[in-house]
Design an enzyme around this catalytic site. Sequence first.
Site, PDB file in Angstrom:
ATOM      1  N   TYR A   1     -21.935  26.222  -6.782  1.00 13.45           N
ATOM      2  CA  TYR A   1     -22.142  25.680  -8.123  1.00 13.45           C
ATOM      3  C   TYR A   1     -21.064  24.648  -8.420  1.00 13.45           C
ATOM      4  O   TYR A   1     -20.542  24.015  -7.523  1.00 13.45           O
ATOM      5  CB  TYR A   1     -22.237  26.815  -9.159  1.00 13.45           C
ATOM      6  CG  TYR A   1     -22.952  26.320 -10.394  1.00 13.45           C
ATOM      7  CD1 TYR A   1     -24.260  25.841 -10.281  1.00 13.45           C
ATOM      8  CD2 TYR A   1     -22.330  26.246 -11.618  1.00 13.45           C
ATOM      9  CE1 TYR A   1     -24.918  25.326 -11.378  1.00 13.45           C
ATOM     10  CE2 TYR A   1     -22.983  25.751 -12.722  1.00 13.45           C
ATOM     11  CZ  TYR A   1     -24.279  25.270 -12.593  1.00 13.45           C
ATOM     12  OH  TYR A   1     -24.933  24.743 -13.675  1.00 13.45           O
TER      13      TYR A   1
ATOM     14  N   ASN B   1     -17.519  19.225 -17.067  1.00 11.77           N
ATOM     15  CA  ASN B   1     -17.719  19.348 -15.620  1.00 11.77           C
ATOM     16  C   ASN B   1     -18.284  18.047 -15.052  1.00 11.77           C
ATOM     17  O   ASN B   1     -18.906  17.287 -15.769  1.00 11.77           O
ATOM     18  CB  ASN B   1     -18.712  20.488 -15.330  1.00 11.77           C
ATOM     19  CG  ASN B   1     -18.114  21.855 -15.581  1.00 11.77           C
ATOM     20  OD1 ASN B   1     -16.989  22.110 -15.199  1.00 11.77           O
ATOM     21  ND2 ASN B   1     -18.861  22.727 -16.237  1.00 11.77           N
TER      22      ASN B   1
ATOM     23  N   ASP C   1     -28.695  26.993 -21.623  1.00 10.58           N
ATOM     24  CA  ASP C   1     -27.343  27.349 -21.210  1.00 10.58           C
ATOM     25  C   ASP C   1     -26.311  26.345 -21.711  1.00 10.58           C
ATOM     26  O   ASP C   1     -25.185  26.718 -22.039  1.00 10.58           O
ATOM     27  CB  ASP C   1     -27.276  27.463 -19.687  1.00 10.58           C
ATOM     28  CG  ASP C   1     -25.999  28.120 -19.211  1.00 10.58           C
ATOM     29  OD1 ASP C   1     -25.566  29.101 -19.848  1.00 10.58           O
ATOM     30  OD2 ASP C   1     -25.414  27.662 -18.222  1.00 10.58           O
ATOM     31  N   ASP C   2     -26.684  25.075 -21.787  1.00 11.19           N
ATOM     32  CA  ASP C   2     -25.749  24.046 -22.243  1.00 11.19           C
ATOM     33  C   ASP C   2     -25.381  24.245 -23.716  1.00 11.19           C
ATOM     34  O   ASP C   2     -24.254  23.961 -24.125  1.00 11.19           O
ATOM     35  CB  ASP C   2     -26.345  22.649 -22.042  1.00 11.19           C
ATOM     36  CG  ASP C   2     -26.744  22.407 -20.595  1.00 11.19           C
ATOM     37  OD1 ASP C   2     -25.867  22.492 -19.728  1.00 11.19           O
ATOM     38  OD2 ASP C   2     -27.935  22.181 -20.325  1.00 11.19           O
TER      39      ASP C   2
ATOM     40  N   GLU D   1     -32.227  23.571 -18.697  1.00 14.21           N
ATOM     41  CA  GLU D   1     -30.943  23.226 -18.088  1.00 14.21           C
ATOM     42  C   GLU D   1     -30.789  21.712 -17.943  1.00 14.21           C
ATOM     43  O   GLU D   1     -31.660  21.042 -17.380  1.00 14.21           O
ATOM     44  CB  GLU D   1     -30.858  23.887 -16.699  1.00 14.21           C
ATOM     45  CG  GLU D   1     -29.514  23.814 -16.063  1.00 14.21           C
ATOM     46  CD  GLU D   1     -28.467  24.610 -16.837  1.00 14.21           C
ATOM     47  OE1 GLU D   1     -27.291  24.169 -16.842  1.00 14.21           O
ATOM     48  OE2 GLU D   1     -28.786  25.651 -17.419  1.00 14.21           O
ATOM     49  N   ASP D   2     -29.689  21.191 -18.475  1.00 17.98           N
ATOM     50  CA  ASP D   2     -29.314  19.787 -18.307  1.00 17.98           C
ATOM     51  C   ASP D   2     -30.382  18.805 -18.791  1.00 17.98           C
ATOM     52  O   ASP D   2     -30.656  17.787 -18.141  1.00 17.98           O
ATOM     53  CB  ASP D   2     -28.932  19.506 -16.842  1.00 17.98           C
ATOM     54  CG  ASP D   2     -27.570  20.106 -16.513  1.00 17.98           C
ATOM     55  OD1 ASP D   2     -26.879  20.549 -17.439  1.00 17.98           O
ATOM     56  OD2 ASP D   2     -27.186  20.125 -15.330  1.00 17.98           O
TER      57      ASP D   2
ATOM     58  N   LYS E   1     -28.132  27.693 -10.229  1.00 22.72           N
ATOM     59  CA  LYS E   1     -28.092  28.639 -11.347  1.00 22.72           C
ATOM     60  C   LYS E   1     -28.770  29.959 -10.966  1.00 22.72           C
ATOM     61  O   LYS E   1     -28.276  31.049 -11.268  1.00 22.72           O
ATOM     62  CB  LYS E   1     -28.810  28.057 -12.565  1.00 22.72           C
ATOM     63  CG  LYS E   1     -28.032  26.981 -13.292  1.00 22.72           C
ATOM     64  CD  LYS E   1     -27.121  27.581 -14.341  1.00 22.72           C
ATOM     65  CE  LYS E   1     -26.326  26.486 -15.026  1.00 22.72           C
ATOM     66  NZ  LYS E   1     -25.466  26.959 -16.101  1.00 22.72           N
TER      67      LYS E   1
ATOM     68  N   ARG F   1     -29.547  14.817 -17.651  1.00 16.95           N
ATOM     69  CA  ARG F   1     -28.117  14.900 -17.991  1.00 16.95           C
ATOM     70  C   ARG F   1     -27.470  15.962 -17.106  1.00 16.95           C
ATOM     71  O   ARG F   1     -27.103  17.024 -17.555  1.00 16.95           O
ATOM     72  CB  ARG F   1     -27.952  15.252 -19.474  1.00 16.95           C
ATOM     73  CG  ARG F   1     -26.554  15.016 -20.027  1.00 16.95           C
ATOM     74  CD  ARG F   1     -26.335  15.784 -21.306  1.00 16.95           C
ATOM     75  NE  ARG F   1     -26.492  17.219 -21.139  1.00 16.95           N
ATOM     76  CZ  ARG F   1     -25.544  18.032 -20.670  1.00 16.95           C
ATOM     77  NH1 ARG F   1     -24.379  17.550 -20.312  1.00 16.95           N
ATOM     78  NH2 ARG F   1     -25.773  19.331 -20.556  1.00 16.95           N
TER      79      ARG F   1
END
Length: 591
Positions: free
Chosen positions: A139, A447, A305-306, A282-283, A210, A192
Amino acid sequence: MESFLKEHRGGESVLDLSPRSTVGGGVEDVYGEDRASEDQLVTPWTVSVASGYSLLRDPHHNKGLAFTEKERDAHYLRGLLPPVVISQELQEKKLMHSIRQYQLPLHKYMAMMELEERNERLFYKLLIDNVEELLPVVYTPTVGEACQKYGSIFRRPQGLYISLKEKGKILEVLRNWPERSIQVIVVTDGERILGLGDLGCQGMGIPVGKLALYTALGGVRPSACLPITIDVGTNNETLLNDEFYIGLKQRRATGKEYYDLLEEFMTAVKQNYGEKVLVQFEDFANHNAFELLSKYGTTHLVFNDDIQGTASVVLAGLVASLKLLGGSLGDHTFLFLGAGEAGTGIAELIALEISKQTKAPLEETRKKIWLVDSKGLIVSSRKESLQHFKQPWAHEHEPCKNLLDAVKAIKPTTLIGTSGVGKQFTKEVVEAMAAFNKTPLIMALSNPTSQAECTAEEAYTWTEGRAIFSSGSPFDPVELNGKLHVPGQANNAYIFPGLGFGLVISGAIRVHDDMLLAASEALAGQVTQEHYDKGMIYPPFTNIRKISAHIAANVAAKAYELGLATRLPRPADLVKYAESCMFTPNYRSYR
């Protein structure tokens, strides 16, 4: 968070459920993946009973040189393997030695992915037993580089790719996936990826990574996990001109075309997998992330999650840090650099927790929290021009054009970076924090490592060792003036695997903010005095399976309390039940 989303969706809450019946009970453990089935004999089914050459090519059942003499006779493996029989532990030792020979993290990543494709249990055995060493490989930060180069390192598909070409046929595409009992889907549109921007179809590395953590850290069965990339094009010119790019070579679809495709996808997911499948967004870019969470929060089991995972893990660190800082959460002032998904999500959860502790209205507790975006401090004079998710944070104050001015004006006790832009916590900013705080709390969360707002060494050096420091990607301990400072890692991997597992084992049908608070409290509760003595506000990852079991139990308990759980009757001991349901990577004996 829910209060904000509730406003956005016109007053509808995740607790306003349609009176639909959902089936209780578990899902059959076909592959013998859970701890409870470790001692049972397993039949290596694929379409038929796998044997011979096909068994060695099936990652679910392949054990390589660990097949026993009896199994080699029963499954026609004689001659297909060298004569030696070795243990899984020796296989692990050999592979870890091999992986450590690679100098580049990307090569280690590729070696781990190749292992997953040929021997799934051994892959998870390595990851679980060597989690602190291998987590940065599978990850963040390595997965970012892997996504950037995904077209070049692509070997074989590891999930489902749903593009605009599949519009009108998404249900058929879902049915092409070989597994039927899916419990967790991680989906991205690649717009993103971490702090790296639009990587289009190559963002698949994120759902794959993930879900590996859902299994290794949280205990969700690998067969119940499905990574998906929705390809609507990319605005990344480099990828559009790259002959090795694996996605659609067109500009991103937006507006109605985009949301129609997502609507078809979400409808097909529920139709194919039922009410209790967790869909983790996600993203996604900020504007789409909030819209999707708001739209589907009351109709599906969805989680971002973000927004929510980051918020929960940061809140856990803040709650734990109070042992070192003193006071209650409401006694502190928080300043964020970055007002996107992560920043506003964390801010809302902090405000919710303060409101829960003090019984003060949410509108009041939000005033303890300030945000800085690319145009400076978010204040009420800017409210009309702000995006909807930033508006609750526009407080009365004189404008401040940059972070340093905002720090000096607000005098926060905690500085949190979620900007996705590196080196923003300059020496002047950190020294200003140290000037009016005996123990400043600095969280550089962006990150990968290259995008962190500052390094651990910088934070400790510029505050003369007084700071409590935490980051999104890992940093090594720092020795300063004879004292060893151990930086914390506010890694979402502490929260989302246990949270997701808690939703699965309780058969939850919606995600509520109280579940996020329950996850944060469970994580904060795992920090011991030994950790505090080293300046740590998160427990070490070596205990992550135990931590995840406690988080899962807390989340499940909250699901039962809210009436959102369908797996009945409720187990008497949820921690013990969570541990018994966890995937274990030890080889099974075959009939």
